[in-house]
Write a protein that holds these residues in place. Structure first.
Motif, PDB file in Angstrom:
ATOM      1  N   VAL A  44       7.858  10.933   4.865  1.00 32.11           N
ATOM      2  CA  VAL A  44       8.328  10.447   3.559  1.00 32.11           C
ATOM      3  C   VAL A  44       9.714   9.824   3.695  1.00 32.11           C
ATOM      4  O   VAL A  44      10.000   8.771   3.112  1.00 32.11           O
ATOM      5  N   LYS A  45      10.574  10.454   4.494  1.00 27.64           N
ATOM      6  CA  LYS A  45      11.909   9.900   4.711  1.00 27.64           C
ATOM      7  C   LYS A  45      11.870   8.563   5.432  1.00 27.64           C
ATOM      8  O   LYS A  45      12.805   7.767   5.351  1.00 27.64           O
ATOM      9  N   ASN A  46      10.783   8.297   6.138  1.00 28.59           N
ATOM     10  CA  ASN A  46      10.662   7.045   6.894  1.00 28.59           C
ATOM     11  C   ASN A  46       9.743   6.022   6.215  1.00 28.59           C
ATOM     12  O   ASN A  46       9.311   5.064   6.854  1.00 28.59           O
ATOM     13  N   GLY A  47       9.437   6.246   4.923  1.00 31.39           N
ATOM     14  CA  GLY A  47       8.737   5.201   4.185  1.00 31.39           C
ATOM     15  C   GLY A  47       7.430   5.587   3.525  1.00 31.39           C
ATOM     16  O   GLY A  47       6.891   4.801   2.746  1.00 31.39           O
ATOM     17  N   ALA A  48       6.897   6.772   3.824  1.00 27.39           N
ATOM     18  CA  ALA A  48       5.681   7.206   3.128  1.00 27.39           C
ATOM     19  C   ALA A  48       6.027   7.473   1.660  1.00 27.39           C
ATOM     20  O   ALA A  48       7.170   7.808   1.325  1.00 27.39           O
ATOM     21  N   SER A  49       5.040   7.332   0.768  1.00 26.39           N
ATOM     22  CA  SER A  49       5.309   7.477  -0.662  1.00 26.39           C
ATOM     23  C   SER A  49       5.437   8.935  -1.083  1.00 26.39           C
ATOM     24  O   SER A  49       6.292   9.272  -1.910  1.00 26.39           O
ATOM     25  N   ASN A  50       4.588   9.797  -0.509  1.00 31.54           N
ATOM     26  CA  ASN A  50       4.601  11.192  -0.932  1.00 31.54           C
ATOM     27  C   ASN A  50       3.697  11.994   0.009  1.00 31.54           C
ATOM     28  O   ASN A  50       3.196  11.455   0.997  1.00 31.54           O
ATOM     29  N   TYR A  51       3.472  13.268  -0.321  1.00 32.19           N
ATOM     30  CA  TYR A  51       2.537  14.080   0.460  1.00 32.19           C
ATOM     31  C   TYR A  51       1.847  15.079  -0.463  1.00 32.19           C
ATOM     32  O   TYR A  51       2.355  15.411  -1.545  1.00 32.19           O
ATOM     33  N   MET A 109       0.829  -1.207   0.000  1.00 33.10           N
ATOM     34  CA  MET A 109       0.000   0.000   0.000  1.00 33.10           C
ATOM     35  C   MET A 109       0.865   1.261   0.000  1.00 33.10           C
ATOM     36  O   MET A 109       1.799   1.399   0.795  1.00 33.10           O
ATOM     37  N   ALA A 110       0.542   2.191  -0.900  1.00 32.95           N
ATOM     38  CA  ALA A 110       1.221   3.490  -0.900  1.00 32.95           C
ATOM     39  C   ALA A 110       0.589   4.374   0.175  1.00 32.95           C
ATOM     40  O   ALA A 110      -0.622   4.326   0.394  1.00 32.95           O
ATOM     41  N   ILE A 111       1.424   5.173   0.843  1.00 33.22           N
ATOM     42  CA  ILE A 111       0.944   6.046   1.922  1.00 33.22           C
ATOM     43  C   ILE A 111       1.253   7.490   1.542  1.00 33.22           C
ATOM     44  O   ILE A 111       2.412   7.851   1.321  1.00 33.22           O
ATOM     45  N   VAL A 112       0.210   8.319   1.448  1.00 32.57           N
ATOM     46  CA  VAL A 112       0.370   9.730   1.085  1.00 32.57           C
ATOM     47  C   VAL A 112      -0.107  10.593   2.247  1.00 32.57           C
ATOM     48  O   VAL A 112      -1.253  10.467   2.698  1.00 32.57           O
ATOM     49  N   MET A 113       0.781  11.436   2.748  1.00 33.09           N
ATOM     50  CA  MET A 113       0.438  12.341   3.834  1.00 33.09           C
ATOM     51  C   MET A 113      -0.367  13.530   3.287  1.00 33.09           C
ATOM     52  O   MET A 113      -0.076  14.047   2.207  1.00 33.09           O
ATOM     53  N   VAL A 114      -1.377  13.950   4.052  1.00 33.03           N
ATOM     54  CA  VAL A 114      -2.165  15.134   3.703  1.00 33.03           C
ATOM     55  C   VAL A 114      -1.934  16.166   4.803  1.00 33.03           C
ATOM     56  O   VAL A 114      -2.303  15.950   5.966  1.00 33.03           O
ATOM     57  N   VAL A 115      -1.290  17.283   4.464  1.00 30.81           N
ATOM     58  CA  VAL A 115      -0.891  18.262   5.484  1.00 30.81           C
ATOM     59  C   VAL A 115      -1.210  19.677   5.025  1.00 30.81           C
ATOM     60  O   VAL A 115      -1.341  19.951   3.830  1.00 30.81           O
ATOM     61  N   GLY A 116      -1.332  20.556   6.011  1.00 29.53           N
ATOM     62  CA  GLY A 116      -1.446  21.967   5.696  1.00 29.53           C
ATOM     63  C   GLY A 116      -0.105  22.510   5.245  1.00 29.53           C
ATOM     64  O   GLY A 116       0.947  21.898   5.490  1.00 29.53           O
ATOM     65  N   LYS A 117      -0.131  23.669   4.610  1.00 28.51           N
ATOM     66  CA  LYS A 117       1.127  24.216   4.075  1.00 28.51           C
ATOM     67  C   LYS A 117       2.157  24.492   5.169  1.00 28.51           C
ATOM     68  O   LYS A 117       3.352  24.489   4.927  1.00 28.51           O
ATOM     69  N   GLY A 118       1.706  24.670   6.401  1.00 28.48           N
ATOM     70  CA  GLY A 118       2.641  24.921   7.490  1.00 28.48           C
ATOM     71  C   GLY A 118       3.247  23.649   8.076  1.00 28.48           C
ATOM     72  O   GLY A 118       4.132  23.720   8.931  1.00 28.48           O
ATOM     73  N   ASP A 119       2.755  22.510   7.639  1.00 35.20           N
ATOM     74  CA  ASP A 119       3.230  21.238   8.204  1.00 35.20           C
ATOM     75  C   ASP A 119       4.042  20.407   7.214  1.00 35.20           C
ATOM     76  O   ASP A 119       4.206  19.192   7.378  1.00 35.20           O
TER      77      ASP A 119
END
Length: 469
Positions: free
Chosen positions: A100-107, A82-92
């Motif tokens: 992402v450095k620890n294995g998430a695919s993108n954000y 499973m690919a993992i994509v982080m959803v964050v505000g522009k400040g985060d």
């Protein structure tokens, strides 16, 4: 993608992602950590969009420090592909990069931008396709390999072969480590055969067999008149191997002057022939091997540290035979079949006492020693199987006598069962006849068979009563 899981506590973000991806597959929703775990376990998710608060809840919680690596691994354990994509505000964004450095695919950032979302989805789809093709090619290459020696039951060797398949398609320098006779040359050839340079030459150089005064000339070539006896230009191994692979065996034996020149080749990719001024480009992939501890040699000042670091980019340690005893029957049978072809014989098996002794021998010479012993026995053998009489007596000196039947795991269960029962029967008859000093009537009575049956069994197993008197 077929199934996407959206895990965010912000309804507008959920709606935006679902709207943008409408028609592109099934979307599932989860807004609590427990619900996320349940959905990941039960639904074959291709991609998970998860916001920072929920990801942090999975990565630690109120009473524990947040660990991005642990959170990602927790999800990967449940759904590895499973690919993992982080959803964050522009400040985060900085926090998203940590994941992402620890294995998430993108954000992606919120509010969600359609172009950004499609770009991320397309990138994940391409990566999945690449990984699928790579897995297919690796499996096909491995199955198509005709060398029986590649088969293994050893977890250590399975890891070695996995590393071989991983590094083969790259240009990376490989350092093979292991005792003499463990198969370093074979492994180097395997890497070359599965590399992008497989159509180029594979040039093997045994550095330990070349005098210090000639090693530079052998590796890099020389010009006419470069030294006494240099009557013409000679191409070096690096030049001959252009477009292919050069294998430097026993690299720890080369002289300091050659170490300097080799370091230049690895660092800058060029070299000069001995006595020459023309700079040549080294278009080769370097694989080195050593049975010595190069790190210890560096500490003792016998090997350059900078060269060691250049060679040690991708080390592969090949275990000794006594660390992979489960593969000994594979080796023995592979060599037996090989010598059947070379020696025009048809030896179909190995006596259980022989296999038992081979399984318990220390093998200081590793695979090479196994091959030599099997070759010698194959030449001497006069029956349809390799028997103890064809092997050196000292092979059996350190082996405790046993009534167990050696199991050859390369054969079918039916074949092993048949051979086991046959061997037990033969040993039983030998013990009974020996105890009764070859007397047929007494032995038959003790065995619970008729004298006629006993004689038939003795004939079957080649047992002469005179041998037991």
């Amino acid at each position: 993608m077929d199934t996407i899981l959206i895990a965010t506590q912000e309804p507008r973000t959920n709606a935006a992602i679902r709207s943008i991806l409408s028609g592109g597959g099934r979307c599932a929703i989860a807004d609590q950590p427990d619900r996320i775990r349940q959905q990941v376990k039960t639904i074959a998710c291709d991609c998970l969009f998860i916001d920072l608060p929920l990801m942090e809840a999975l990565s630690g919680g109120p009473d524990r420090a947040v660990d991005p690596k642990a959170g990602i691994q927790h999800l990967k354990d449940m759904r590895p592909t499973m690919a993992i994509v982080m959803v964050v505000g522009k400040g985060d964004v900085r926090n998203a990069v940590r994941y992402v450095k620890n294995g998430a695919s993108n954000y992606i950032t919120a509010p969600v931008d359609a172009d950004e979302l499609h770009l991320v989805i397309d990138e994940i789809s391409r990566e999945r396709h690449r990984q699928s093709e790579l897995a297919y090619l690796r499996e096909r290459i491995w199955k198509d390999d005709s060398l029986d020696i590649v088969q293994t039951l050893s977890p250590k060797m399975k890891k070695v072969y996995h590393n071989v398949l991983s590094v083969s398609p790259t240009k990376t320098t490989v350092l093979l480590l292991g005792e003499t006779g463990t198969g370093k040359t074979f492994t180097a050839k395997l890497i070359h055969r599965h590399s992008n340079r497989k159509d180029g030459p594979f040039i093997s150089v045994h550095c330990g067999a070349i005098p210090d005064t000639l090693i530079e000339s052998e590796l890099f070539g020389h010009e006419k008149g470069a030294f006494t006896g240099a009557h013409r230009r000679k191409l070096g191994k690096f030049e001959v191997a252009s477009g292919g692979t050069i294998f430097l065996d026993e690299i720890g034996t080369i002289a300091k002057s050659a170490q300097v020149k080799l370091l230049t080749v690895l660092q800058e990719g060029n070299y000069q022939r001995v006595g020459g001024e023309q700079t040549l480009k080294a278009n080769v992939r370097v694989i080195a091997a050593s049975n010595a501890d190069l790190k210890q040699m560096c500490d003792e000042g016998l090997f350059r540290k900078d060269l060691y670091y250049r060679l040690n980019v991708f080390p592969i340690t090949i275990p000794q035979v006594n660390e992979r005893r489960e593969d000994i029957p594979l080796f023995v049978n592979a060599f037996r079949e090989k010598f059947n072809q070379f020696n025009a014989k048809d030896i179909q098996g190995v006596h259980p006492d022989v296999m038992h002794a081979l399984m318990h021998y220390d093998w200081p010479g590793n695979i090479r020693e196994i091959e030599n012993l099997v070759e010698r026995a194959h030449i001497l053998e006069t029956t349809s199987e390799l028997t103890p009489e064809s092997f050196p007596a000292e092979l059996f000196d350190t082996v405790e006598p046993t009534t167990e039947v050696a199991i050859d795991t390369t054969q079918t269960l039916a074949a092993v069962r048949k051979k086991g029962l046959t061997e037990i029967e033969r040993r039983y008859l030998k013990d009974v006849l020996s105890r009764n000093k070859g007397r047929i009537n007494t032995s038959a009575s003790e065995a619970g068979v008729s004298t006629r049956q006993l004689n038939k069994l003795m004939h079957k197993y080649g047992l002469d009563k005179g041998l037991f008197k």
